[in-house]
Design a protein around this motif. Structure first.
Motif, PDB file in Angstrom:
ATOM      1  N   TYR A 121       0.809  -1.221   0.000  1.00 50.97           N
ATOM      2  CA  TYR A 121       0.000   0.000   0.000  1.00 50.97           C
ATOM      3  C   TYR A 121       0.844   1.274   0.000  1.00 50.97           C
ATOM      4  CZ  TYR A 121      -3.756   3.191   1.121  1.00 50.97           C
ATOM      5  OH  TYR A 121      -4.660   4.211   1.095  1.00 50.97           O
ATOM      6  N   SER A 173       1.088  -3.114   4.161  1.00 46.75           N
ATOM      7  CA  SER A 173      -0.090  -3.934   3.926  1.00 46.75           C
ATOM      8  C   SER A 173      -0.347  -4.146   2.439  1.00 46.75           C
ATOM      9  CB  SER A 173      -1.315  -3.264   4.559  1.00 46.75           C
ATOM     10  OG  SER A 173      -2.484  -3.975   4.233  1.00 46.75           O
ATOM     11  N   LYS A 174      -0.948  -5.285   2.119  1.00 46.79           N
ATOM     12  CA  LYS A 174      -1.325  -5.582   0.742  1.00 46.79           C
ATOM     13  C   LYS A 174      -2.835  -5.476   0.544  1.00 46.79           C
ATOM     14  CE  LYS A 174       2.637  -8.435  -0.380  1.00 46.79           C
ATOM     15  NZ  LYS A 174       3.094  -9.692  -0.950  1.00 46.79           N
ATOM     16  N   ASN A 175      -3.561  -5.117   1.603  1.00 49.56           N
ATOM     17  CA  ASN A 175      -5.014  -4.992   1.535  1.00 49.56           C
ATOM     18  C   ASN A 175      -5.367  -3.547   1.150  1.00 49.56           C
ATOM     19  OD1 ASN A 175      -7.763  -5.070   1.847  1.00 49.56           O
ATOM     20  ND2 ASN A 175      -7.708  -6.037   3.859  1.00 49.56           N
ATOM     21  N   ARG A 218      -9.078  -2.033   2.118  1.00 44.13           N
ATOM     22  CA  ARG A 218      -9.274  -1.688   3.533  1.00 44.13           C
ATOM     23  C   ARG A 218      -8.485  -0.431   3.910  1.00 44.13           C
ATOM     24  NH1 ARG A 218     -10.070  -5.338   8.492  1.00 44.13           N
ATOM     25  NH2 ARG A 218     -10.533  -3.709   9.983  1.00 44.13           N
TER      26      ARG A 218
END
Length: 138
Positions: free
Chosen positions: A20, A65-67, A70
């Motif tokens: 992210y 983060s790779k989300n 969210r």
């Protein structure tokens, strides 16, 4: 030495692909963490060092983060909350910069920031938002 640093930067960029990265919320958390860390030096405020560690850890977690969905949703919520304080700061900064030529005040009807030039006597001001008329001395 230059090629070593370039290789390191390329490796870091390759490792960060698909992650992210930084956004407004992460930057705010880092700033809050640094402020809490500096304040934790004051005797009696030792617990702020834990807050500082938590803020910095969350900022790093968000950046790695790779989300994406969210993290974007969290950042959008942060931006909505910070919209008011940022606008208030921008108006105060502008009022301070032009304090010698312009007088700023709030509309009594809707709270919109209005301005009149200084030194023009008593002026009739109409709010562009709510159309309420006000007489104001400049």
């Amino acid at each position: 030495m230059k090629s070593f640093l370039q290789d390191m930067m390329m490796n870091l960029a390759r490792w960060m692909q698909g992650r992210y990265g930084n956004d407004s919320l992460s930057n705010g958390l880092v700033a809050l963490g640094i402020i809490a860390l500096l304040l934790s030096i004051i005797p009696g405020l030792d617990a702020l060092s834990l807050l500082s560690f938590a803020c910095l850890a969350i900022a790093i977690f968000r950046s790695l983060s790779k989300n994406f969905a969210r993290r974007r949703k969290e950042n959008d919520a942060y931006e909505r909350v910070m919209k008011g304080p940022k606008r208030t700061y921008a108006i105060a900064k502008k009022a301070w910069a032009y304090r010698s030529t312009t007088r700023y005040f709030k509309c009594k009807g809707c709270g919109t920031a209005l301005s009149v030039p200084r030194g023009k006597g008593t002026l009739r001001v109409v709010c562009p938002k709510c159309k309420k008329e006000t007489t104001r001395k400049s």
